[in-house]
Design an enzyme around this catalytic site. Sequence first.
Site, PDB file in Angstrom:
ATOM      1  N   ASN A   1       0.611  -1.313   0.212  1.00 57.05           N
ATOM      2  CA  ASN A   1      -0.219   0.095  -0.136  1.00 57.05           C
ATOM      3  C   ASN A   1       0.797   1.219  -0.079  1.00 57.05           C
ATOM      4  O   ASN A   1       0.455   2.188  -0.334  1.00 57.05           O
ATOM      5  CB  ASN A   1      -0.911   0.136   1.628  1.00 57.05           C
ATOM      6  CG  ASN A   1      -0.214   0.212   2.810  1.00 57.05           C
ATOM      7  OD1 ASN A   1       0.112  -1.158   3.008  1.00 57.05           O
ATOM      8  ND2 ASN A   1      -0.584   0.411   3.171  1.00 57.05           N
TER       9      ASN A   1
ATOM     10  N   GLN B   1      -4.895  -3.793  -2.335  1.00 54.98           N
ATOM     11  CA  GLN B   1      -4.210  -2.557  -3.443  1.00 54.98           C
ATOM     12  C   GLN B   1      -4.944  -3.118  -4.756  1.00 54.98           C
ATOM     13  O   GLN B   1      -4.015  -2.297  -5.524  1.00 54.98           O
ATOM     14  CB  GLN B   1      -2.907  -2.339  -2.744  1.00 54.98           C
ATOM     15  CG  GLN B   1      -2.772  -1.315  -1.564  1.00 54.98           C
ATOM     16  CD  GLN B   1      -3.508  -0.539  -1.778  1.00 54.98           C
ATOM     17  OE1 GLN B   1      -3.564   0.509  -2.644  1.00 54.98           O
ATOM     18  NE2 GLN B   1      -3.526   0.916  -0.132  1.00 54.98           N
TER      19      GLN B   1
ATOM     20  N   SER C   1     -10.969  -4.744  -0.265  1.00 50.72           N
ATOM     21  CA  SER C   1     -11.730  -3.982   0.733  1.00 50.72           C
ATOM     22  C   SER C   1     -12.177  -3.091  -0.247  1.00 50.72           C
ATOM     23  O   SER C   1     -11.973  -2.496  -0.882  1.00 50.72           O
ATOM     24  CB  SER C   1     -10.752  -2.778   1.269  1.00 50.72           C
ATOM     25  OG  SER C   1     -11.965  -2.157   2.360  1.00 50.72           O
ATOM     26  N   ALA C   2     -13.492  -2.846   0.211  1.00 50.24           N
ATOM     27  CA  ALA C   2     -14.957  -1.958  -1.078  1.00 50.24           C
ATOM     28  C   ALA C   2     -14.299  -0.500  -1.518  1.00 50.24           C
ATOM     29  O   ALA C   2     -13.529   0.215  -2.612  1.00 50.24           O
ATOM     30  CB  ALA C   2     -16.343  -2.107  -1.056  1.00 50.24           C
ATOM     31  N   HIS C   3     -13.924   0.329  -0.422  1.00 55.14           N
ATOM     32  CA  HIS C   3     -13.557   1.549  -0.369  1.00 55.14           C
ATOM     33  C   HIS C   3     -11.879   1.872  -1.477  1.00 55.14           C
ATOM     34  O   HIS C   3     -11.930   3.063  -1.684  1.00 55.14           O
ATOM     35  CB  HIS C   3     -13.882   2.676   0.913  1.00 55.14           C
ATOM     36  CG  HIS C   3     -12.063   2.104   2.112  1.00 55.14           C
ATOM     37  ND1 HIS C   3     -11.474   2.634   1.677  1.00 55.14           N
ATOM     38  CD2 HIS C   3     -11.885   1.108   2.544  1.00 55.14           C
ATOM     39  CE1 HIS C   3     -10.373   2.582   3.205  1.00 55.14           C
ATOM     40  NE2 HIS C   3     -11.056   1.517   3.344  1.00 55.14           N
TER      41      HIS C   3
ATOM     42  N   THR D   1     -26.421  -9.828   9.984  1.00 58.86           N
ATOM     43  CA  THR D   1     -27.087  -9.714   9.086  1.00 58.86           C
ATOM     44  C   THR D   1     -26.258  -8.558   8.087  1.00 58.86           C
ATOM     45  O   THR D   1     -25.326  -7.895   8.032  1.00 58.86           O
ATOM     46  CB  THR D   1     -28.207  -8.810   9.702  1.00 58.86           C
ATOM     47  OG1 THR D   1     -28.949  -9.528  11.170  1.00 58.86           O
ATOM     48  CG2 THR D   1     -29.464  -9.055   9.065  1.00 58.86           C
TER      49      THR D   1
ATOM     50  N   CYS E   1      -3.292   4.685   7.850  1.00 59.37           N
ATOM     51  CA  CYS E   1      -3.306   4.059   8.831  1.00 59.37           C
ATOM     52  C   CYS E   1      -2.284   3.718  10.078  1.00 59.37           C
ATOM     53  O   CYS E   1      -2.739   4.742  11.345  1.00 59.37           O
ATOM     54  CB  CYS E   1      -3.903   2.733   9.427  1.00 59.37           C
ATOM     55  SG  CYS E   1      -4.587   1.993   8.070  1.00 59.37           S
TER      56      CYS E   1
END
Length: 375
Positions: free
Chosen positions: A151, A179, A199-201, A237, A324
């Site tokens: 990343n 990535q 990861s979608a974002h 859920t 992060c």
Amino acid sequence: MKKMIYADNAATTELDKAALEAMMPFLSFEYGNCSQPYAFARKPKQAIKQAREVIARCINAEPEEIIFTSCASESNSHVIKSIIWNGGNRRSVITSEIEHHAVLNSCEAIKKIGYSVTYLPVSSKGVVLEESLKKIITKDTYLVSIMLANNEIGTIEPIKELAYIAHSNGALFHTDAVQAVGHIPVDVKELDVDFLSASAHKFNGPKGIGFLYVKKGTALYSLISGGSQEFGFRAGTENVASIVGMAVALKNNCDKMNENRMKLVELENEVISSLKAADIDFIRNGAENHIPGNINLSFRDWEGETLLHRLDLMGISVSTGSACDSVNTQLSHVIRAIEPPKEYANGTIRISLGKNNTQEDIQDISKALIKIIKD
Ligand code: PLP
């Protein structure tokens, strides 16, 4: 108003408009719980089924091999911590020094309860060498976890070769492909991995949703206990709207992958040529084989933090270490691992371009950097 230029796409990306549109019904009137047998649950159930099929196709997996999670940190933690339930007599994990903290800190967690972890060093380009894995792997190794692309510096790792070594020694192989997915071709059958996190974002999907690929037949205890959602691998859920948005975003990125890639490589080259033409003293980190749009640069006798803040004042968002880690002013663990010359190391920034960046953005970023450094 000052123009804002976003050049931190390795940290997160803008939500795809079609993805947002596809999500809307499931955030409003289609609120049925997929686990229920009545007609009102049919649409969300069908939407999840379709999303799973779309995502599976994008990475050449089978739909039942895709497990929806809340993020890649969850996917990574799940796989690493599975040694506790699935490791049997095998009590060690091998990873690399340049993994994301979701992997590194999961490894620290299992170390605290008696498992052993070995961290492979990398080359000066950030490549994990096959020889170093061969030397260290033993019959005690349960899992090898190496990221598909880094990343910070964008280096793409030789996953197929590393997975082959793991399997030859009876170990499982996981790759953190956060990535890479949606940016370069990813084929789980070709790579022959047992687990893969995404990861979608990071590919223009919504935040708070990701997935874990689990190769058919691979044993994996559920990290979250509860209902039998996600084939019993992950209770809770389903986040229907986000799952739908993730699938639309991933498909759109995969459909335009070549086009996006070519544009990004061109933009990257433009930044580098402008800095060179202005006689700026810098080095570029990472390997030739890297994620398109990732430009990790170290400027001689500069502080990355200073560059970041000056660019920020000019409306340009870039990063120093990984996102992060941005409160931490020490050298990032990745930069420490690749050991650039001392006089450059502190002056490291990451410009990560995305499909929405324009040529004008690139000219502005280059001009801003040259102005800061020359003034
Ligand atoms: N792995 C890598 C390589 C990343 O770049 C990131 C995010 O920065 C993560 C994992 C964590 O992803 P998420 O934000 O979905 O938990």
